[in-house]
Design a protein around this motif. Structure first.
Motif, PDB file in Angstrom:
ATOM      1  N   UNK A  47     -10.202  12.660  35.291  1.00 57.26           N
ATOM      2  CA  UNK A  47      -9.251  13.610  35.884  1.00 57.26           C
ATOM      3  C   UNK A  47      -7.873  13.466  35.236  1.00 57.26           C
ATOM      4  N   UNK A  48      -7.511  12.220  34.926  1.00 53.43           N
ATOM      5  CA  UNK A  48      -6.222  11.976  34.277  1.00 53.43           C
ATOM      6  C   UNK A  48      -6.165  12.670  32.910  1.00 53.43           C
ATOM      7  N   UNK A  49      -7.286  12.666  32.222  1.00 54.52           N
ATOM      8  CA  UNK A  49      -7.333  13.295  30.898  1.00 54.52           C
ATOM      9  C   UNK A  49      -7.288  14.822  31.020  1.00 54.52           C
ATOM     10  N   UNK A  50      -7.961  15.341  32.053  1.00 57.02           N
ATOM     11  CA  UNK A  50      -7.914  16.793  32.287  1.00 57.02           C
ATOM     12  C   UNK A  50      -6.474  17.203  32.614  1.00 57.02           C
ATOM     13  N   UNK A  51      -5.819  16.419  33.471  1.00 54.46           N
ATOM     14  CA  UNK A  51      -4.436  16.730  33.864  1.00 54.46           C
ATOM     15  C   UNK A  51      -3.495  16.627  32.667  1.00 54.46           C
ATOM     16  N   UNK A  52      -3.709  15.606  31.839  1.00 59.69           N
ATOM     17  CA  UNK A  52      -2.877  15.444  30.646  1.00 59.69           C
ATOM     18  C   UNK A  52      -3.009  16.666  29.741  1.00 59.69           C
ATOM     19  N   UNK A  53      -4.237  17.127  29.582  1.00 58.26           N
ATOM     20  CA  UNK A  53      -4.490  18.272  28.688  1.00 58.26           C
ATOM     21  C   UNK A  53      -3.846  19.543  29.255  1.00 58.26           C
ATOM     22  N   UNK A  54      -3.881  19.680  30.577  1.00 55.94           N
ATOM     23  CA  UNK A  54      -3.222  20.842  31.210  1.00 55.94           C
ATOM     24  C   UNK A  54      -1.727  20.807  30.922  1.00 55.94           C
ATOM     25  N   UNK A  55      -1.178  19.609  31.033  1.00 51.45           N
ATOM     26  CA  UNK A  55       0.259  19.454  30.797  1.00 51.45           C
ATOM     27  C   UNK A  55       0.581  19.788  29.319  1.00 51.45           C
ATOM     28  N   UNK A  56      -0.263  19.282  28.409  1.00 55.40           N
ATOM     29  CA  UNK A  56      -0.043  19.546  26.970  1.00 55.40           C
ATOM     30  C   UNK A  56      -0.144  21.052  26.680  1.00 55.40           C
ATOM     31  N   UNK A  57      -1.082  21.703  27.351  1.00 55.25           N
ATOM     32  CA  UNK A  57      -1.246  23.146  27.112  1.00 55.25           C
ATOM     33  C   UNK A  57      -0.186  23.967  27.833  1.00 55.25           C
ATOM     34  N   UNK A  58       0.641  23.293  28.645  1.00 53.19           N
ATOM     35  CA  UNK A  58       1.746  23.976  29.323  1.00 53.19           C
ATOM     36  C   UNK A  58       1.329  24.732  30.570  1.00 53.19           C
ATOM     37  N   UNK A  59       0.233  24.316  31.214  1.00 53.81           N
ATOM     38  CA  UNK A  59      -0.170  25.000  32.471  1.00 53.81           C
ATOM     39  C   UNK A  59       0.635  24.460  33.625  1.00 53.81           C
TER      40      UNK A  59
ATOM     41  N   UNK B 252       0.848  -1.187   0.000  1.00 51.03           N
ATOM     42  CA  UNK B 252       0.000   0.000   0.000  1.00 51.03           C
ATOM     43  C   UNK B 252       0.889   1.244   0.000  1.00 51.03           C
ATOM     44  N   UNK B 253       0.281   2.394  -0.309  1.00 50.98           N
ATOM     45  CA  UNK B 253       0.978   3.651  -0.071  1.00 50.98           C
ATOM     46  C   UNK B 253       1.007   3.902   1.434  1.00 50.98           C
ATOM     47  N   UNK B 254       1.959   4.730   1.844  1.00 49.40           N
ATOM     48  CA  UNK B 254       2.129   4.960   3.278  1.00 49.40           C
ATOM     49  C   UNK B 254       2.115   6.462   3.563  1.00 49.40           C
ATOM     50  N   UNK B 255       1.392   6.831   4.621  1.00 47.52           N
ATOM     51  CA  UNK B 255       1.396   8.218   5.077  1.00 47.52           C
ATOM     52  C   UNK B 255       2.294   8.286   6.321  1.00 47.52           C
ATOM     53  N   UNK B 256       3.253   9.200   6.268  1.00 45.22           N
ATOM     54  CA  UNK B 256       4.090   9.459   7.441  1.00 45.22           C
ATOM     55  C   UNK B 256       3.710  10.838   7.943  1.00 45.22           C
ATOM     56  N   UNK B 257       3.385  10.960   9.219  1.00 46.68           N
ATOM     57  CA  UNK B 257       3.023  12.285   9.723  1.00 46.68           C
ATOM     58  C   UNK B 257       3.570  12.526  11.111  1.00 46.68           C
ATOM     59  N   UNK B 258       3.543  13.788  11.520  1.00 42.14           N
ATOM     60  CA  UNK B 258       4.079  14.128  12.848  1.00 42.14           C
ATOM     61  C   UNK B 258       3.224  13.485  13.926  1.00 42.14           C
ATOM     62  N   UNK B 259       3.842  13.062  14.985  1.00 45.35           N
ATOM     63  CA  UNK B 259       3.157  12.459  16.122  1.00 45.35           C
ATOM     64  C   UNK B 259       2.589  13.582  16.979  1.00 45.35           C
ATOM     65  N   UNK B 260       1.268  13.687  16.962  1.00 43.43           N
ATOM     66  CA  UNK B 260       0.598  14.774  17.673  1.00 43.43           C
ATOM     67  C   UNK B 260       0.383  14.389  19.139  1.00 43.43           C
ATOM     68  N   UNK B 261       0.518  15.376  20.033  1.00 46.17           N
ATOM     69  CA  UNK B 261       0.359  15.107  21.470  1.00 46.17           C
ATOM     70  C   UNK B 261      -0.883  15.808  21.993  1.00 46.17           C
ATOM     71  N   UNK B 262      -1.731  15.060  22.684  1.00 47.49           N
ATOM     72  CA  UNK B 262      -2.916  15.673  23.294  1.00 47.49           C
ATOM     73  C   UNK B 262      -3.995  14.642  23.524  1.00 47.49           C
ATOM     74  N   UNK B 263      -5.160  15.094  23.929  1.00 45.29           N
ATOM     75  CA  UNK B 263      -6.302  14.195  24.142  1.00 45.29           C
ATOM     76  C   UNK B 263      -7.127  14.109  22.863  1.00 45.29           C
ATOM     77  N   UNK B 264      -7.656  12.914  22.609  1.00 45.05           N
ATOM     78  CA  UNK B 264      -8.448  12.716  21.390  1.00 45.05           C
ATOM     79  C   UNK B 264      -9.928  12.924  21.659  1.00 45.05           C
TER      80      UNK B 264
ATOM     81  N   UNK C  88     -10.262  13.987  16.191  1.00 44.81           N
ATOM     82  CA  UNK C  88      -9.337  15.078  16.468  1.00 44.81           C
ATOM     83  C   UNK C  88      -8.408  14.723  17.612  1.00 44.81           C
ATOM     84  N   UNK C  89      -7.269  15.384  17.604  1.00 43.71           N
ATOM     85  CA  UNK C  89      -6.405  15.345  18.768  1.00 43.71           C
ATOM     86  C   UNK C  89      -6.225  16.797  19.193  1.00 43.71           C
ATOM     87  N   UNK C  90      -6.507  17.061  20.454  1.00 48.02           N
ATOM     88  CA  UNK C  90      -6.453  18.438  20.944  1.00 48.02           C
ATOM     89  C   UNK C  90      -5.034  18.723  21.406  1.00 48.02           C
ATOM     90  N   UNK C  91      -4.308  19.478  20.596  1.00 47.35           N
ATOM     91  CA  UNK C  91      -2.902  19.762  20.902  1.00 47.35           C
ATOM     92  C   UNK C  91      -2.785  21.136  21.547  1.00 47.35           C
TER      93      UNK C  91
END
Ligand code: AMP
Ligand code: GLY
Length: 434
Positions: A422-434, A180-192, A276-279
């Motif tokens: 709560x883990x997801x909220x904390x992860x998102x805070x960390x991703x947003x740099x709070x 198959x063809x292959x898509x290579x893309x940046x690894x996005x960080x955040x909650x989906x 979506x991934x919320x970065x």
């Protein structure tokens, strides 16, 4: 009105239940490969047939004088079932092949986003051979590798997860290129999160956002699955999101539909599923699907207050702008019961008994009925859904529902719990740099 549902899983059971609630008393028919007892119960008649056997589906639709067909899964969309049914004068909720490729050709989808300047597209490159492959993977450093075609959610590998390093990423991509063809893309960080829209070609009517849990085991560990369970909040957004994030995601989906019409000239009629991934830089598109999510459909469809038949008719007739599509302001938690050992070494053909599920809704998925008994297959078996005024209460209803499903089954009990959210909220805070 005679409505034909194509597909026999949990998503299609939820679609059938939503259509069965219509005040217009539609007659429901189904084509499914195995007898889903929940769908069968809601039907006048059904055909046991592979959903991709286009001629047989068409002949059945004609013989039952079907007015509107609702296509649940992606495989029949990918081979153009919509186009065939529309030629027979049947209205279809499900996009034609030329635009359904937004799901079944990930390379096309990424190029479409880039060529049309649609927001939320990560850095990516499509490879037809290995020319420049290792250079690009090294350049990005942290990548997701995807085969371009449909893989049932099992072909994507991400660094730091299934791929330990750049060398393994290159080797995996090279292996995929053989088929198959292959898509290579940046690894996005955040909650989906998932955002679905009903689409009539121009207008989008959005469902509340849903978060699915792809990993087989608690705490988001283990192999990826089709989805082990999902939740929605009383609002349209999820606890780790801001209203502005939703607005951006909606705008990305509107741009996508607009550009399909103006550049391809085909009206996209059906469900558009934005994953979506919320970065830290806002929502980015992981992928689009051309159908409802499974399990996500089971969260949102029971909340639909507008008559489902009106929604389907508006999609087919292009009149969605004139219809108010409203959802109940309730939280939902959906949990799947899957065969023990799923997804790597699942048991199958074991009896599943449905006992007392309390106030939960039940949607059958990959099970079949034989001599009045229900048996599992090697895929996800059945899902329970709790609906309440808070995620916490909905979780407890779903949990009680799971206790009523008896068999050789496994579930994730953490989905929708306070600790995981709560883990997801904390992860998102960390991703947003709070
Ligand atoms: P898919 O089969 O496209 O739904 O992808 C499976 C999973 O891979 C997704 O649920 C994401 O967790 C992950 N994934 C896909 N693309 C990316 C990306 N560009 N960055 C990070 N994770 C990704
Ligand atoms: N739950 C993910 C999907 O339906 O694609």
């Amino acid at each position: 009105m005679n409505v034909l549902i194509i597909g026999g899983g949990g998503r299609e059971h939820a679609l059938a239940a939503a259509i069965a609630r219509s005040k217009k008393n539609p007659a429901i028919y189904a084509v499914m490969s195995k007898k889903n007892p929940g769908i069968a119960e809601l039907c006048e008649d059904f055909l046991l047939e592979k959903e991709t056997n286009v001629e047989n589906v068409r002949d059945y639709a004609e013989s039952m004088s079907i007015d509107i067909a609702v296509i649940g899964p992606e495989a029949p969309l990918a081979i153009g079932l919509t186009d065939v049914l529309e030629e027979e004068g049947i209205g279809v909720m499900g996009p034609r092949k030329k635009v359904a490729c937004i799901e079944f050709d990930k390379a096309w989808a990424r190029n479409f986003m880039k060529d049309n300047n649609i927001d939320g597209c990560p850095s990516f490159k499509v490879f037809e051979d290995d020319d420049g492959l290792d250079k690009y993977i090294k350049e990005l450093g942290n990548v997701a590798i995807k085969p371009a075609g449909l893989t049932g959610g099992k072909g994507v590998k991400v660094m730091g997860d299934q791929l330990p390093d750049v060398t393994e990423a290159i080797a995996y991509a090279r292996g995929l290129l053989e088929n198959d063809n292959v898509v290579v893309e940046e690894n996005l960080q955040g909650e989906e999160f998932t955002l679905h829209a009903f689409v009539d070609g121009r207008t989008l009517a959005f469902t509340p956002c849903v978060q699915d849990h792809k990993r087989a085991f608690e705490n988001d560990l283990g192999p990826n699955t089709g989805g082990m369970g999902s939740y929605t909040d009383t609002d349209d957004i999820l606890p780790f999101m801001k209203v502005h994030d939703l607005e951006i995601a909606k705008e990305i989906m509107q741009q996508t539909v607009n550009m399909m019409l103006s550049t391809i000239g085909v009206a996209y009629k059906g469900i558009l599923y934005g994953q979506f991934i919320l970065t830290n830089d806002g929502p980015k598109v992981i992928e689009f699907n051309a159908r409802f999510g499974d399990p996500e459909a089971m969260n949102v469809l029971p909340l639909l207050k507008t008559d489902m038949l009106d929604v389907i008719s508006a999609i087919v007739n292009g009149t969605l702008a004139k219809l108010e599509v409203v959802f109940e302001k309730k939280a939902t938690v959906c949990k799947y019961a899957v065969p023990a050992g799923y997804p790597d070494n699942p048991t199958s053909d074991k009896e599943m008994i449905v006992g007392d599920i309390g106030d939960a809704l039940l949607f059958y998925s990959s099970v079949y009925e034989k001599n009045g008994k229900i048996y599992t297959t090697s895929s996800r078996s059945a899902a329970v859904v709790g609906i309440a005024d808070s995620i916490k209460d909905a979780e407890q209803i779903a949990q009680k529902g799971l206790e009523g499903l008896i068999g050789d089954l496994h579930s994730r009990h953490d989905i929708g719990t306070h600790a995981l959210i709560q883990k997801k909220i904390d992860h998102m805070k960390q991703v947003r740099g709070y």
